[in-house]
Design a protein around this motif. Sequence first.
Motif, PDB file in Angstrom:
ATOM      1  N   GLN A  42       0.823  -1.197   0.000  1.00 13.08           N
ATOM      2  CA  GLN A  42       0.000   0.000   0.000  1.00 13.08           C
ATOM      3  C   GLN A  42       0.864   1.256   0.000  1.00 13.08           C
ATOM      4  O   GLN A  42       0.528   2.261  -0.635  1.00 13.08           O
ATOM      5  CB  GLN A  42      -0.925   0.003   1.217  1.00 13.08           C
ATOM      6  N   GLU A  43       1.991   1.188   0.726  1.00 15.61           N
ATOM      7  CA  GLU A  43       2.924   2.317   0.743  1.00 15.61           C
ATOM      8  C   GLU A  43       3.409   2.634  -0.667  1.00 15.61           C
ATOM      9  O   GLU A  43       3.494   3.797  -1.065  1.00 15.61           O
ATOM     10  CB  GLU A  43       4.123   1.980   1.640  1.00 15.61           C
ATOM     11  N   MET A  44       3.670   1.585  -1.432  1.00 17.29           N
ATOM     12  CA  MET A  44       4.185   1.777  -2.779  1.00 17.29           C
ATOM     13  C   MET A  44       3.105   2.316  -3.715  1.00 17.29           C
ATOM     14  O   MET A  44       3.364   3.223  -4.521  1.00 17.29           O
ATOM     15  CB  MET A  44       4.744   0.463  -3.314  1.00 17.29           C
ATOM     16  N   ILE A  45       1.899   1.769  -3.623  1.00 22.22           N
ATOM     17  CA  ILE A  45       0.814   2.217  -4.487  1.00 22.22           C
ATOM     18  C   ILE A  45       0.421   3.655  -4.155  1.00 22.22           C
ATOM     19  O   ILE A  45       0.282   4.505  -5.039  1.00 22.22           O
ATOM     20  CB  ILE A  45      -0.410   1.289  -4.359  1.00 22.22           C
ATOM     21  N   ASP A  46       0.249   3.950  -2.863  1.00 19.32           N
ATOM     22  CA  ASP A  46      -0.157   5.298  -2.458  1.00 19.32           C
ATOM     23  C   ASP A  46       0.907   6.336  -2.798  1.00 19.32           C
ATOM     24  O   ASP A  46       0.592   7.483  -3.118  1.00 19.32           O
ATOM     25  CB  ASP A  46      -0.448   5.342  -0.953  1.00 19.32           C
ATOM     26  N   GLY A  47       2.166   5.932  -2.700  1.00 12.81           N
ATOM     27  CA  GLY A  47       3.252   6.877  -2.959  1.00 12.81           C
ATOM     28  C   GLY A  47       3.918   6.676  -4.304  1.00 12.81           C
ATOM     29  O   GLY A  47       5.111   6.984  -4.465  1.00 12.81           O
ATOM     30  N   TRP A  48       3.137   6.175  -5.294  1.00 13.18           N
ATOM     31  CA  TRP A  48       3.710   5.818  -6.599  1.00 13.18           C
ATOM     32  C   TRP A  48       4.462   6.988  -7.231  1.00 13.18           C
ATOM     33  O   TRP A  48       5.560   6.833  -7.750  1.00 13.18           O
ATOM     34  CB  TRP A  48       2.601   5.326  -7.520  1.00 13.18           C
ATOM     35  N   THR A  49       3.872   8.175  -7.163  1.00 13.52           N
ATOM     36  CA  THR A  49       4.522   9.352  -7.743  1.00 13.52           C
ATOM     37  C   THR A  49       5.823   9.677  -7.020  1.00 13.52           C
ATOM     38  O   THR A  49       6.829  10.020  -7.650  1.00 13.52           O
ATOM     39  CB  THR A  49       3.579  10.570  -7.695  1.00 13.52           C
ATOM     40  N   SER A  50       5.808   9.548  -5.710  1.00 15.98           N
ATOM     41  CA  SER A  50       7.023   9.820  -4.929  1.00 15.98           C
ATOM     42  C   SER A  50       8.121   8.813  -5.253  1.00 15.98           C
ATOM     43  O   SER A  50       9.297   9.178  -5.365  1.00 15.98           O
ATOM     44  CB  SER A  50       6.697   9.782  -3.432  1.00 15.98           C
ATOM     45  N   PHE A  51       7.730   7.542  -5.406  1.00 17.38           N
ATOM     46  CA  PHE A  51       8.717   6.523  -5.774  1.00 17.38           C
ATOM     47  C   PHE A  51       9.279   6.820  -7.157  1.00 17.38           C
ATOM     48  O   PHE A  51      10.480   6.666  -7.400  1.00 17.38           O
ATOM     49  CB  PHE A  51       8.082   5.131  -5.740  1.00 17.38           C
ATOM     50  N   HIS A  52       8.395   7.259  -8.073  1.00 17.44           N
ATOM     51  CA  HIS A  52       8.863   7.603  -9.426  1.00 17.44           C
ATOM     52  C   HIS A  52       9.849   8.768  -9.377  1.00 17.44           C
ATOM     53  O   HIS A  52      10.862   8.768 -10.086  1.00 17.44           O
ATOM     54  CB  HIS A  52       7.676   7.973 -10.311  1.00 17.44           C
ATOM     55  N   ASP A  53       9.557   9.754  -8.535  1.00 16.67           N
ATOM     56  CA  ASP A  53      10.468  10.891  -8.412  1.00 16.67           C
ATOM     57  C   ASP A  53      11.837  10.443  -7.917  1.00 16.67           C
ATOM     58  O   ASP A  53      12.866  11.020  -8.296  1.00 16.67           O
ATOM     59  CB  ASP A  53       9.886  11.935  -7.452  1.00 16.67           C
TER      60      ASP A  53
END
Length: 389
Positions: A42-53
């Motif tokens: 869920q951390e990864m899905i919710d923060g997908w944009t942040s992970f991409h950055d």
Amino acid sequence: MYVTTLPINVFLRHLLSASEMINHLGTVLLLARTVEAGAQQQEMIDGWTSFHDLTGASLSVLCPVAPSGPSTDSGSIGGFPDPRRMELAAAEGMRVDVPATGGTFERAFWDSLRQEPDFGRSNDKIRRPGEDHKRGWTRAVTSAAGFFGLNQLFMPCLVILSTRERHGMVVDIEKDLSLYELFDQLLARIGTAPAQLDDLLGQRRSTQWQLNDLTDRRVRLEPQQVSAITRRLGEVEHMAPDLIAECRTLLENIGRDDASARDLSQRLRELILILPPPQELRLHNLRSDVRPRLQRVVTKIERSLPSAEELSTIPQLQTKVDRLDEQIPPLQQLVDSLSLSSAVLSAAEEILAPLEKQRLTPPEALANWSFTYLKRRQGITPPTVRRSA
């Protein structure tokens, strides 16, 4: 865009093949079911944009998507768009983020995929419609784990693949592990060189495109348009035979270089000026619409060619290309020297200390790779880690 869902083992095989073709740094794959690591997922899905950055130009990322996750439109699930048609290759049950490379990565992936023996729109062993993407969630993690030869004892985990080193790092996911913190530590060790190189390469592609557009722009006339212009010239040939002969020669070369097009435009302007006034056209056996017809040809030619202002930018564009060509090689050399495996090991030592390392037998699909399993030494209680917002 038509979405083609590929079985995860097929997608991974061609992702790694394309990565080798373009010398891509690496890929990160979350292997975890909701029941095992729902918080990290869920951390990864919710923060997908942040992970991409964070990952940006450095890494490709794959994350399992539960049925309640994003829809199956191309923007939500990601993947590799086909440069030749409106089609997206998606990974079964996964959300995918790949670096933007101006089409290089995409072309390499599809070139590899088209070599697949069973590849074909009518063959559902390889290609499945986009609506199967979510239904594939139930088998995606198991299939991916099987691709890497990982049994249930290694789940949940993060698989980090260093394409250049042909080395895979399997990182244990503890209950309170923050994936964002792990990614942050990892990318801090990789550094900013990949992002800087990506920026320069993007500038190089854009500037070269502008330069090519100006230097290669040609006037495109359909055969029927050429025939119509030829007829118009024949009608006024008796007015200026030499000028018309020159126009005919330039018309034959109009698609080969812009000089012929510019010269033809100029000669036609000269021809228009020597035509008699509208009220005297009939006296010279000329049609009343000959002048506007020739003027339309001039307008079409001049609109198709770069303006004088645009042409004046060519030296600056060429200078920029030359400067980028000097800046890119040393940065490319630095990026090529990066060791993703070393960065992963260092980040894991920071977060999972004291670290235990275990060599793994490579899977049959990646027999020429090496794999290492990283986890906290048994008997050590992990510290509480604050998750990213």
